[in-house]
Design a protein around this motif. Sequence first.
Motif, short mmCIF file in Angstrom:
data_model
loop_
_atom_site.label_atom_id
_atom_site.label_comp_id
_atom_site.label_asym_id
_atom_site.label_seq_id
_atom_site.Cartn_x
_atom_site.Cartn_y
_atom_site.Cartn_z
N ALA A 409 6.81 22.73 30.09
CA ALA A 409 6.55 24.45 30.06
C ALA A 409 4.97 24.26 29.40
O ALA A 409 4.89 23.84 28.01
N PRO A 410 4.03 25.11 29.66
CA PRO A 410 2.69 25.00 28.90
C PRO A 410 3.02 25.83 27.52
O PRO A 410 3.83 26.82 27.67
N GLY A 411 2.25 25.45 26.63
CA GLY A 411 2.19 26.04 25.20
C GLY A 411 0.85 26.03 24.57
O GLY A 411 0.14 25.34 24.93
N ALA A 412 0.81 27.01 23.52
CA ALA A 412 -0.43 27.10 22.97
C ALA A 412 -0.71 25.94 22.09
O ALA A 412 0.11 25.19 21.47
N ILE A 413 -2.18 25.54 21.77
CA ILE A 413 -2.52 24.50 20.71
C ILE A 413 -1.87 25.10 19.46
O ILE A 413 -2.55 26.13 19.20
N PRO A 414 -1.15 24.49 18.56
CA PRO A 414 -0.99 24.80 17.25
C PRO A 414 -2.09 25.16 16.20
O PRO A 414 -3.27 24.43 16.17
N PRO A 415 -2.12 26.39 16.01
CA PRO A 415 -3.54 26.75 15.16
C PRO A 415 -3.41 26.20 13.78
O PRO A 415 -2.45 25.95 13.07
N VAL A 416 -4.66 25.93 13.23
CA VAL A 416 -4.83 25.33 11.74
C VAL A 416 -4.76 26.57 10.82
O VAL A 416 -5.06 27.78 11.19
N PRO A 417 -4.25 25.93 9.71
CA PRO A 417 -3.94 27.01 8.37
C PRO A 417 -5.35 27.65 8.19
O PRO A 417 -6.59 26.87 8.30
N PRO A 418 -5.46 28.81 7.63
CA PRO A 418 -6.71 29.24 7.06
C PRO A 418 -7.33 28.60 5.91
O PRO A 418 -8.63 28.62 5.59
N ARG A 419 -6.65 28.00 4.95
CA ARG A 419 -6.84 27.29 4.07
C ARG A 419 -6.19 25.88 3.78
O ARG A 419 -5.03 25.77 3.89
N VAL A 420 -7.13 24.79 3.71
CA VAL A 420 -6.68 23.59 3.38
C VAL A 420 -6.90 22.82 2.02
O VAL A 420 -8.09 22.33 1.66
N PRO A 421 -5.93 22.75 1.09
CA PRO A 421 -6.15 22.09 -0.15
C PRO A 421 -5.92 20.70 -0.06
O PRO A 421 -5.17 20.04 0.89
N ILE A 422 -7.11 19.76 -0.24
CA ILE A 422 -6.96 18.29 -0.25
C ILE A 422 -6.90 17.48 -1.34
O ILE A 422 -6.73 16.42 -1.31
N GLY A 423 -7.15 18.23 -2.56
CA GLY A 423 -7.18 17.54 -3.95
C GLY A 423 -8.51 16.73 -4.25
O GLY A 423 -9.36 16.84 -3.61
N LEU A 424 -8.28 15.83 -5.10
CA LEU A 424 -9.42 14.96 -5.27
C LEU A 424 -9.23 13.43 -4.88
O LEU A 424 -8.16 13.08 -4.53
#
Length: 629
Positions: A409-424
Amino acid sequence: MNNDHCCNIEQHARREIPRLAYKNQVAAGPAAHRKPKTKGPGRYVVFPWRRSHSSSVNFGAPFPGFRARREDLCSIQRFRGSAERYPRQAGGYMFWLRLRRVGPSAQSVDFRRPPRSSASSAVKSSFFAPSRLRVFVSPWWGPWGLALLLAGCTVGPNYHPPAMTMPAKWSDGAAVKTPAGAPLLSTVSAQPAHLDRWWRRFKDPQLTALIHRALAGNLDLRLAAARVRQARAALQIAAANLGPFVNAAGSYQRSQSSADLFKPPHSTPPGDSYNAGFNGTWELDLFGGIRRSVQAAQASIQAAVDSQHNTQVALVGEVATDYITLRGVQQEIQVARETIVTQEKTVALARQQMGAGFSTQYNVANAEALLASVRAELPGLLIQQRQLIYALGVLLGQSPGVLIKTLSAPGAIPPVPPRVPIGLPSALLLRRPDVRGAERQLAAATAQIGVAVAELFPTLTINGNLGLASQNAADWFDAHSVAWGIGPSVSWAIFSSGAIQANIRQQQALRDQAYLIYRETVLDALQQVENALVAYRQEQAHRVALEKEVVEYRKTMTYAEELYRNGLTDFTNVLLAQNALLGARTALVQSNLAVSNDLVSLYVALGGGWNAPTENSPPAAKARGAMGH
């Protein structure tokens, strides 16, 4: 020989060397020197001396108020004192040690043996300290005590984690420009990242369920776990060599001596021989070769665990990428089907206009050709969809078709979160399992050098046997049937045609290779993160532009269809507008897919997907017990 792994005098003297007499004379001057009250022609004198940088150990009675550091007991010198001045200590050995007084004064004190002759007071006050510690061992136990003290020595280099200079921040930190200043879907920050369960940030329950099932059943992950068990078993094998080995044996034999060799009355009639007992061997690890092999096995275990974590990181990333790609392909299929419906209406309109005399067969043929091209793309997308479903089924450790009903069954592409912390960048040394594994491989290679160096030194083995031997079964358990033996044996590879030295150079070269691999792994990790960062940010700008493009092409197609119906434009413009809209919509779906997949790549490049230490955790070497400490 090595400094850091040598035992302290108090442990061996108090617990392992019998008949040991401690003399702790702490006095203000030479008047406190007393002659030792031990007997025997030979002793081994322990002289505290040099400084150490290793961890300290508290002394109990009879050494209250002092702290001893584990010292270089391998720095042994033959004591060649004068027979007249030092009759009891001549021919002994000197062991260096350093004591520190514990308490407010917290000072270091050098202890040395006092002179037994009337030396000048200047010599007594300068060369000999007013306080001294002497350990005397009886002549019979002297060699055994020496062996026990030597057992604390470990040859070969100690391992210290290499220092890597990491950048203070990520290079791709500039703001991304978008058309008309439109905001991005997601922004990246240098805040500490908690990436153990990063897939939950997509807020897709089906993706979360698939990853959990993959973690439970994936075969590559099970294979990595089996390698960890193999490494742990190898450690047990290596550690077993530190202890004794005991075998049980028994035999029966009926024999007769040769009458040609032994003439009567020296020949013996046929007789029986019964033997049973135990024999054991114990190789004393005098120079630390076995302990170095244990260290290498311990590092190999940690490397295997890191490899398992790396497999888990790759597995989670692959499941997420395949699932997001599947949803993107399904979106493309949906766009293609909607375009087919639109093209069918356009073909019907072209035929209607041709029947009314307002269009030509050329326009109808163009409309049908565009419809056929869209229909031709659909089977390829359906094939890709089914292949992705099969791939996800295998990643779960099950048959390829197990997820057909669930994911068709078709599904939507999972959306990305509004903020992505990545550290140092410095956090990569803790988070990336492949970096940690490369560092552990370097530790194992360093320990193997000590194993090779230990072959230069003699091997001392304690052999013993205890059993029963008799010619008659009835007398087997008599006291006279008991046979035993115990004694040491020494073996030393005096000449090996340079094989031992070549092996040492080989292990050193392997260590150097491991170091270079470690550095290369760190640099590759930094590059992967930088690549993922620039792709994630720039693809979002691309997506913003594609959204505007789709909006404009929709308007263009609407205007073209309206003008064609009113006879104000050619049918070719309608086909061009429809074809452009199809391309823009497909590109937007692919951009949405790329944004989500770029974020997955960023999470994987950061080492997310397992319970790794955070940036506030102790360094990896301390957290996992660095070797050589």
